[in-house]
Write an enzyme that holds these catalytic residues in place. Sequence first.
Site, PDB file in Angstrom:
ATOM      1  N   ASP A  13       1.028  -1.327  -0.030  1.00 60.06           N
ATOM      2  CA  ASP A  13       0.108   0.070   0.006  1.00 60.06           C
ATOM      3  C   ASP A  13       0.827   1.249   0.080  1.00 60.06           C
ATOM      4  O   ASP A  13       0.930   2.047   1.020  1.00 60.06           O
ATOM      5  CB  ASP A  13      -0.922  -0.247   1.179  1.00 60.06           C
ATOM      6  CG  ASP A  13      -0.220   0.164   2.647  1.00 60.06           C
ATOM      7  OD1 ASP A  13      -0.819   0.381   3.510  1.00 60.06           O
ATOM      8  OD2 ASP A  13       0.879  -0.380   2.644  1.00 60.06           O
ATOM      9  N   HIS A 243       9.476  -0.311   8.661  1.00 60.28           N
ATOM     10  CA  HIS A 243       8.596  -1.269   8.937  1.00 60.28           C
ATOM     11  C   HIS A 243       8.744  -2.179   7.865  1.00 60.28           C
ATOM     12  O   HIS A 243       9.015  -3.308   7.790  1.00 60.28           O
ATOM     13  CB  HIS A 243       7.130  -0.807   9.098  1.00 60.28           C
ATOM     14  CG  HIS A 243       6.565   0.097  10.236  1.00 60.28           C
ATOM     15  ND1 HIS A 243       6.767  -0.254  11.690  1.00 60.28           N
ATOM     16  CD2 HIS A 243       6.381   1.514  10.172  1.00 60.28           C
ATOM     17  CE1 HIS A 243       6.688   0.578  12.475  1.00 60.28           C
ATOM     18  NE2 HIS A 243       6.296   1.883  11.628  1.00 60.28           N
TER      19      HIS A 243
HETATM   20  O1  RIB Z   1       2.073  -0.236  10.792  1.00 61.64           O
HETATM   21  C1  RIB Z   1       2.957   0.253   9.734  1.00 61.64           C
HETATM   22  C2  RIB Z   1       2.424  -0.577   8.360  1.00 61.64           C
HETATM   23  O2  RIB Z   1       1.387   0.086   8.000  1.00 61.64           O
HETATM   24  C3  RIB Z   1       3.495  -0.345   7.420  1.00 61.64           C
HETATM   25  O3  RIB Z   1       3.452  -1.220   6.379  1.00 61.64           O
HETATM   26  C4  RIB Z   1       3.102   0.963   6.709  1.00 61.64           C
HETATM   27  O4  RIB Z   1       3.473   0.966   5.332  1.00 61.64           O
HETATM   28  C5  RIB Z   1       1.604   0.707   6.844  1.00 61.64           C
HETATM   29  O5  RIB Z   1       0.954   0.120   5.727  1.00 61.64           O
HETATM   30 CA    CA Z   2       2.972  -0.756   3.905  1.00 64.14          CA
END
Ligand code: RIB
Ligand code: CA
Length: 308
Positions: A13, A243
Amino acid sequence: MSVAPRLVILDTDPGVDDALALLYLRARLDLKLLAITTVFGNADVETTTRNALWLRARLGLSAPVHPGAAAPLSRPRGRAPVHVHGENGLGDIDLSGRDLPPPDAGAAHDRIVELVRAYPGAVTLVAIGPLSNLALALRAAPDIAGLVAGVTIMGGAFGRGNVTPYAEANIHNDPEAAAEVLAASWPVTLVPLDATMACVLTDTAAHDLARDGGDAGRFALEVTRGYAAAYARHEGLDGCVLHDVAALVSLTAPELFSPRFAPVAVTTEGERAGQTAWAAGDSPTRVLLGVDGPRLAEHFGQAIASAD
Ligand code: RIB
Ligand code: CA
């Protein structure tokens, strides 16, 4: 003797840290990107799909981009975190000046099924957004659970969440999908906030990367400025959190992580919707609870700098 690269479908995303994950994928010869499948989350799916097409062009990637779920399986879509990823989902950097082609034919979940069946035992699904596409693929073709090499998910929190005190964004965005994906009989590795929050690209490291990492390093600095400012504002952090990069590094440098094997349950109702918790049962999930975060961030910088 050279080892064949691991085949990866990236369900994403984009999203600033998703963009860094693509930058990392591009730098790794041991990972072959079969397809990019998009999903709502950091922005609506039209925006995340446009961003995936833009990133493919900007980074010189060649994988097809297949648009996916616009909303969760069975609840309204929540608000996009524009305060973190910007109005355009990519830190509000300038995306003009590129004539982007339309997305490639085939819906995300259909292409996931087709590619997993085409390469039995060889495809790793890496999900770094809400799990709606993976759940739709499982519903359409339960047999893929026995055909994937693995499923790696950036998601979950066994301590404090990031969108509520209990839930991490990717799980919170579609708890029903997450529950179905984690309950299926495929090998899942979960990379939760408990690990990813330790994976910080400091501002100094980002500027060093821009100095030493060529065009890729300059892009990493550019795309993360708004995201880093959000982390400074909301978390008092010096830098930004990798992340989604951490999910990919769990494939290439598993030694940086400390796993725990246990079943995981997802809460789907009430104020704790999206919470991941240890459960009873006999279908353990590999949960990467710990990580050497500074080494992961250094590993990311070295990969980007050496590949450009
Ligand atoms: O909580 C972090 C996640 O949520 C990551 O994948 C960030 O890109 C959002 O999608
Ligand atoms: Ca993400």
